[in-house]
Design an enzyme around this catalytic site. Structure first.
Site, mmCIF file in Angstrom:
data_model
loop_
_atom_site.group_PDB
_atom_site.id
_atom_site.type_symbol
_atom_site.label_atom_id
_atom_site.label_comp_id
_atom_site.label_asym_id
_atom_site.label_seq_id
_atom_site.Cartn_x
_atom_site.Cartn_y
_atom_site.Cartn_z
ATOM 1 N N HIS A 185 2.550 -3.845 6.755
ATOM 2 C CA HIS A 185 1.703 -2.670 6.550
ATOM 3 C C HIS A 185 1.846 -1.695 7.717
ATOM 4 O O HIS A 185 2.598 -1.919 8.653
ATOM 5 C CB HIS A 185 0.229 -3.101 6.445
ATOM 6 C CG HIS A 185 -0.094 -3.925 5.263
ATOM 7 N ND1 HIS A 185 -0.628 -3.401 4.110
ATOM 8 C CD2 HIS A 185 0.027 -5.258 5.034
ATOM 9 C CE1 HIS A 185 -0.818 -4.371 3.223
ATOM 10 N NE2 HIS A 185 -0.425 -5.512 3.760
ATOM 11 N N GLU A 238 1.818 3.832 2.967
ATOM 12 C CA GLU A 238 2.378 3.317 4.218
ATOM 13 C C GLU A 238 3.907 3.372 4.170
ATOM 14 O O GLU A 238 4.594 2.359 4.070
ATOM 15 C CB GLU A 238 1.856 1.895 4.454
ATOM 16 C CG GLU A 238 0.332 1.863 4.582
ATOM 17 C CD GLU A 238 -0.266 0.464 4.523
ATOM 18 O OE1 GLU A 238 0.509 -0.527 4.394
ATOM 19 O OE2 GLU A 238 -1.505 0.341 4.595
ATOM 20 N N ARG A 279 -3.004 5.258 -2.186
ATOM 21 C CA ARG A 279 -2.863 3.913 -1.616
ATOM 22 C C ARG A 279 -2.654 2.829 -2.680
ATOM 23 O O ARG A 279 -1.913 1.874 -2.481
ATOM 24 C CB ARG A 279 -4.129 3.590 -0.817
ATOM 25 C CG ARG A 279 -4.245 2.180 -0.256
ATOM 26 C CD ARG A 279 -5.585 2.053 0.443
ATOM 27 N NE ARG A 279 -5.868 0.720 0.939
ATOM 28 C CZ ARG A 279 -5.547 0.273 2.144
ATOM 29 N NH1 ARG A 279 -4.870 1.032 2.972
ATOM 30 N NH2 ARG A 279 -5.877 -0.954 2.523
ATOM 31 N N HIS A 289 0.866 -1.188 0.000
ATOM 32 C CA HIS A 289 0.000 0.000 0.000
ATOM 33 C C HIS A 289 0.898 1.232 0.000
ATOM 34 O O HIS A 289 1.712 1.427 0.904
ATOM 35 C CB HIS A 289 -0.929 -0.007 1.208
ATOM 36 C CG HIS A 289 -2.066 -0.979 1.076
ATOM 37 N ND1 HIS A 289 -2.598 -1.672 2.137
ATOM 38 C CD2 HIS A 289 -2.765 -1.376 -0.020
ATOM 39 C CE1 HIS A 289 -3.579 -2.446 1.712
ATOM 40 N NE2 HIS A 289 -3.697 -2.288 0.410
ATOM 41 N N GLU A 349 0.815 -4.848 10.991
ATOM 42 C CA GLU A 349 0.508 -3.419 10.930
ATOM 43 C C GLU A 349 1.446 -2.742 11.937
ATOM 44 O O GLU A 349 1.343 -2.978 13.140
ATOM 45 C CB GLU A 349 -0.951 -3.145 11.301
ATOM 46 C CG GLU A 349 -1.966 -3.761 10.358
ATOM 47 C CD GLU A 349 -2.231 -2.911 9.126
ATOM 48 O OE1 GLU A 349 -1.750 -1.761 9.096
ATOM 49 O OE2 GLU A 349 -2.920 -3.386 8.211
#
Length: 423
Positions: A308, A185, A240, A182, A383
């Site tokens: 991520h 990020e 994104r 993405h 994440e």
């Protein structure tokens, strides 16, 4: 989203600038706010989803998430109207970011391009050109143990690469890590680079990491969505997706919804203008096909992780269903050990668990594909920092501590690869 195209200005290509800074972006977010909702009841979360859909708002943390707050990005021209609507519905909120553009401008310190190892600052965010040049130079400088490998090409014909770290030997178990699928990020690619450097410095050391390196080969894709990532530097920091043209005048596909695992199912959008758009067909994105073929070509692959941000989560399959993975107990054990190791570094708390139960349902994901198709036991999705103060716009001062704690979590997985748990 469509609304971002309403506020544009002229810009110069960043490669022609003497300084690199995100203020060179075309889309501006002056006066935009990010609102945080701490609601836990499903009715309020569904109402927020409908409000976001009606007003074409972008969520930084989606209302579909199973737990935790909802973060909504509201453009400046809609802030007053939206707050009045929320008051009408009796929905409470906090202003998490008062001016998105101010945070964007503060994220990157203006500087000269860094296109050599001598200039490269590991605690700065870098353009794709800088990252790819670093891959070439760093693997050349450590050619005894590092190899630059072509992953493939993107829709915009950008070639992107992986780094293999190996101390030699044949048919050693392998661990693959991708970052930056993405585009917005940024902490992902910065962390991948740090981890590569850290591993390289441990080669030959009398440490557990040195022992792991004698037994496990590592493959890193530092920037898995180059077209989108380039776009975040030159035109829209909050982009994104990929950059392939779709329909309705929109661009891009979510590269983490384009994989052949329950493609176009729940948790992915059919709207080409939506950030979660799954694409016109499965495998429509060139960078996704390239990543698939590259990873499927790694010999003796035993583990994979898709990195991520943000939310501080350490997850594992499934993402497309609430059903527990066949290897749930092993994955849960490793994830719990990883978050414990992460906490030991800087005290940050990460939450472990299945993707669908920890964050949200998502079909067509990288992690599910490699778990199901490649039958890998040890597949994860992380994440990274933070939990919302900065969100996608994590300052450069956070790069090193984020990378250090992530390294600790990754080494737990690598240790299980070494000891045979992931076979």
């Amino acid at each position: 989203m469509r609304w971002v195209n309403q506020r544009v200005r002229g810009f110069e290509n960043h490669l022609g600038l003497s300084l690199l800074a995100c203020v060179a972006a075309k889309v501006l977010y002056n006066g935009d706010q990010v609102l945080r909702f701490t609601c836990e009841d499903l009715a309020t979360r569904e109402l927020l989803r409908l409000v976001g859909q009606q007003h074409q708002l972008k969520f930084w943390r989606e209302p579909e998430r199973m737990v935790g707050p909802v973060d909504m990005h509201v453009p400046a021209h809609k802030v007053t109207e939206l707050k009045q609507l929320l008051q009408q519905y009796g929905i409470e909120y906090d202003v998490m970011i008062d001016d998105v553009q101010e945070v964007i401008d503060a994220q990157v310190t203006p500087r000269l391009p860094q296109l050599s190892l001598a200039e490269f600052d590991y605690n700065k965010y870098h353009t794709f050109q800088e990252i790819d040049k670093w891959v070439t130079d760093y693997t050349t400088a450590h050619k005894e143990h590092l190899t630059k490998m072509k992953v493939g090409v993107t829709y915009q014909n950008t070639t992107f690469h992986a780094v293999k770290i190996s101390t030699g030997g044949s048919m050693k178990p392998a661990f693959a890590i991708d970052c930056g699928i993405h585009a917005d990020e940024w902490i992902g690619p910065a962390t991948c680079i740090h981890v590569i450097k850290n591993l390289t410095q441990h080669i030959g050391s009398v440490t557990n990491v040195g022992k792991i390196l004698e037994s496990v080969d590592f493959y890193f894709i530092p920037s898995a969505n180059p077209d989108g990532y380039n776009y975040t530097w030159t035109k829209n920091r909050m982009w994104r997706k990929t950059r392939s043209p779709t329909s309705g005048g929109c661009f891009g596909v979510d590269p983490n919804r384009n994989w052949d695992i329950n493609w176009s199912g729940p948790g992915a959008s059919s709207d080409p203008c939506n950030d979660d758009y799954y694409g016109p067909h499965v495998w429509s994105e060139a960078n996704v096909r390239s990543q698939r073929d590259f990873v499927n070509g790694i010999p003796n692959l035993h583990a994979y992780i898709d990195v991520h941000s943000y939310s501080q989560l350490w997850m594992f399959p499934y993402s497309y269903t609430f059903k527990l993975a066949e290897d749930y107990h092993l994955l849960s054990t490793i994830a719990n050990q990883s978050v414990a190791a992460i906490k030991d570094v800087h005290g940050k708390v990460y939450t472990p668990g299945p993707i669908s139960k920890t964050i949200y349902i998502a079909s067509g994901s990288t992690a599910d594909y490699f778990y199901v198709h490649d039958k890998l036991k040890c597949v994860f999705a992380a994440e990274l920092r933070d939990t919302g103060k900065h969100g996608m716009l994590l300052p450069e001062s956070e790069i090193q501590p984020t990378a250090e704690e992530t390294f600790a979590g990754l080494m737990v997985i690598a240790d299980h690869v070494m000891n045979g748990s992931c076979m």
